[in-house]
Motif scaffolding. Structure first.
Motif, mmCIF file in Angstrom:
data_model
loop_
_atom_site.group_PDB
_atom_site.id
_atom_site.type_symbol
_atom_site.label_atom_id
_atom_site.label_comp_id
_atom_site.label_asym_id
_atom_site.label_seq_id
_atom_site.Cartn_x
_atom_site.Cartn_y
_atom_site.Cartn_z
ATOM 1 N N ILE A 1 25.005 49.248 86.355
ATOM 2 C CA ILE A 1 26.161 48.713 85.617
ATOM 3 C C ILE A 1 26.918 47.706 86.478
ATOM 4 O O ILE A 1 27.278 46.619 86.036
ATOM 5 C CB ILE A 1 27.093 49.858 85.173
ATOM 6 N N GLN A 2 27.152 48.076 87.753
ATOM 7 C CA GLN A 2 27.894 47.202 88.648
ATOM 8 C C GLN A 2 27.141 45.906 88.899
ATOM 9 O O GLN A 2 27.733 44.816 88.935
ATOM 10 C CB GLN A 2 28.170 47.922 89.972
ATOM 11 N N LEU B 1 27.389 43.731 85.832
ATOM 12 C CA LEU B 1 28.738 43.179 85.716
ATOM 13 C C LEU B 1 28.911 41.977 86.635
ATOM 14 O O LEU B 1 29.445 40.937 86.220
ATOM 15 C CB LEU B 1 29.772 44.256 86.044
ATOM 16 N N GLN B 2 28.457 42.090 87.879
ATOM 17 C CA GLN B 2 28.582 40.984 88.817
ATOM 18 C C GLN B 2 27.777 39.769 88.361
ATOM 19 O O GLN B 2 28.221 38.613 88.478
ATOM 20 C CB GLN B 2 28.130 41.441 90.207
ATOM 21 N N LEU C 1 29.724 38.199 85.335
ATOM 22 C CA LEU C 1 30.938 37.500 85.761
ATOM 23 C C LEU C 1 30.599 36.221 86.499
ATOM 24 O O LEU C 1 31.287 35.200 86.356
ATOM 25 C CB LEU C 1 31.783 38.417 86.639
ATOM 26 N N TYR D 1 25.285 38.997 76.704
ATOM 27 C CA TYR D 1 25.813 40.240 77.291
ATOM 28 C C TYR D 1 26.505 41.154 76.272
ATOM 29 O O TYR D 1 26.402 42.381 76.385
ATOM 30 C CB TYR D 1 26.790 39.899 78.425
ATOM 31 N N VAL E 1 24.925 44.461 77.961
ATOM 32 C CA VAL E 1 25.951 45.504 78.027
ATOM 33 C C VAL E 1 25.853 46.423 76.814
ATOM 34 O O VAL E 1 26.001 47.644 76.926
ATOM 35 C CB VAL E 1 27.356 44.874 78.116
ATOM 36 N N GLN F 1 34.271 49.772 80.670
ATOM 37 C CA GLN F 1 35.078 48.924 81.541
ATOM 38 C C GLN F 1 34.370 47.609 81.816
ATOM 39 O O GLN F 1 34.985 46.529 81.824
ATOM 40 C CB GLN F 1 35.365 49.656 82.857
ATOM 41 N N ALA F 2 33.048 47.684 82.019
ATOM 42 C CA ALA F 2 32.272 46.461 82.242
ATOM 43 C C ALA F 2 32.329 45.553 81.013
ATOM 44 O O ALA F 2 32.469 44.330 81.125
ATOM 45 C CB ALA F 2 30.828 46.824 82.581
ATOM 46 N N LYS F 3 32.218 46.172 79.846
ATOM 47 C CA LYS F 3 32.284 45.396 78.599
ATOM 48 C C LYS F 3 33.630 44.686 78.477
ATOM 49 O O LYS F 3 33.688 43.496 78.141
ATOM 50 C CB LYS F 3 32.068 46.332 77.403
ATOM 51 N N ASP G 1 35.680 43.908 80.936
ATOM 52 C CA ASP G 1 35.804 42.895 81.987
ATOM 53 C C ASP G 1 35.076 41.616 81.605
ATOM 54 O O ASP G 1 35.583 40.503 81.811
ATOM 55 C CB ASP G 1 35.254 43.445 83.307
ATOM 56 N N VAL G 2 33.880 41.759 81.028
ATOM 57 C CA VAL G 2 33.100 40.583 80.630
ATOM 58 C C VAL G 2 33.805 39.853 79.482
ATOM 59 O O VAL G 2 33.911 38.619 79.486
ATOM 60 C CB VAL G 2 31.673 40.994 80.217
#
Length: 254
Positions: free
Chosen positions: A5-6, A9-10, A13, A32, A39, A63-65, A67-68
């Motif tokens: 996931i991390q 996310l990177q 982003l 994404y 995601v 949270q990733a969703k 953030d994106v």
């Protein structure tokens, strides 16, 4: 799973923050966050995660969703601002130039409005006043002054919206005749176009709010032939062609 996931996310982003084109940004959003996006695929795979880790992993994916999505929104605004900044430079844009003309119509008149304007114009050309009176009337102007007392059968033909103070929404434009005769000395001629209201169920031929136009002429040497000529003139103005008029008798209780 958390590392995946991390990492995703990177990656997302990084691509979003370096994007410089609105179309490419939309493509990244689909890549994404779309129905088949990366995601979204992680969210769909939560059922395969061990139950004791499902809550933690689910929070991380959501949270990733977020953030994106936030990054895409911020980048979209930034691209728009950069575009406007480029356009507004002295080399690219002259603010003293006249605005471009509109290339499309911004709407049109309602058919009822078009017909009402034709009716009013036609009668004005024949010397009529166009008078606009109250939509909320008292009982006397709407019924009594027109020889429609409380026990008259014509009242049964006009289901009425009554107000708590005893007034009503006019069921026809005829109160205008009473008010015009009180206001003007003869000879005069006038029409009274406007909305009227009946407490009726809506169907193909009935409506609780509709439009009427009626006229009044008071003077000497008036005849039915003048009425026929004026009605023919009106119909030709409405339908924009020559009309043949046929009259037939009718009975109205009032």
């Amino acid at each position: 799973m958390l590392n995946t996931i991390q990492s995703l996310l990177q990656e997302a982003l990084g691509e979003v923050n370096t994007c410089t084109d609105q179309q490419l940004l939309r493509d990244l959003e689909v890549k994404y966050l779309g129905k088949k996006g990366a995601v979204t695929a992680l969210l769909k795979s939560l059922g395969q995660v061990e139950p004791e880790q499902r809550k933690l992993v689910g929070q991380a994916v959501n949270q990733a969703k977020n953030d994106v999505a936030q990054a895409i929104t911020l980048r979209r605004d930034a691209i728009e601002e950069e575009h406007l900044a480029r356009v507004m430079t002295e080399d690219d844009f002259d603010i003293t130039l006249p605005a471009r003309p509109l290339s499309m119509k911004m709407g049109t008149l309602h058919p009822v409005t078009i017909i009402q304007e034709r009716v009013e114009k036609t009668f004005e050309q024949m010397g009529f006043k166009v008078l606009d009176y109250y939509e909320v009337e008292d009982d006397w102007h709407n019924f009594g002054g027109l020889n429609i007392p409380e026990d008259h059968p014509a009242r049964d033909m006009q289901d009425t919206f009554w107000l708590k103070n005893g007034n009503l929404l006019r069921t026809h434009t005829s109160p205008g005749q009473i008010r015009a005769m009180q206001e003007f000395k003869p000879p005069f001629r006038a029409i009274f176009p406007g909305r009227v209201f009946r407490y009726e169920r809506t169907d193909a031929s009935h409506e609780h709010t509709f439009h009427q136009t009626e006229g009044l002429m008071i003077g000497k040497d008036l005849s039915v032939s003048i009425l026929i000529g004026m009605m023919k003139e009106l119909l030709e103005a409405i339908f924009e062609r020559e009309m043949q008029v046929r009259l037939r008798p009718g009975f109205f209780p009032f």
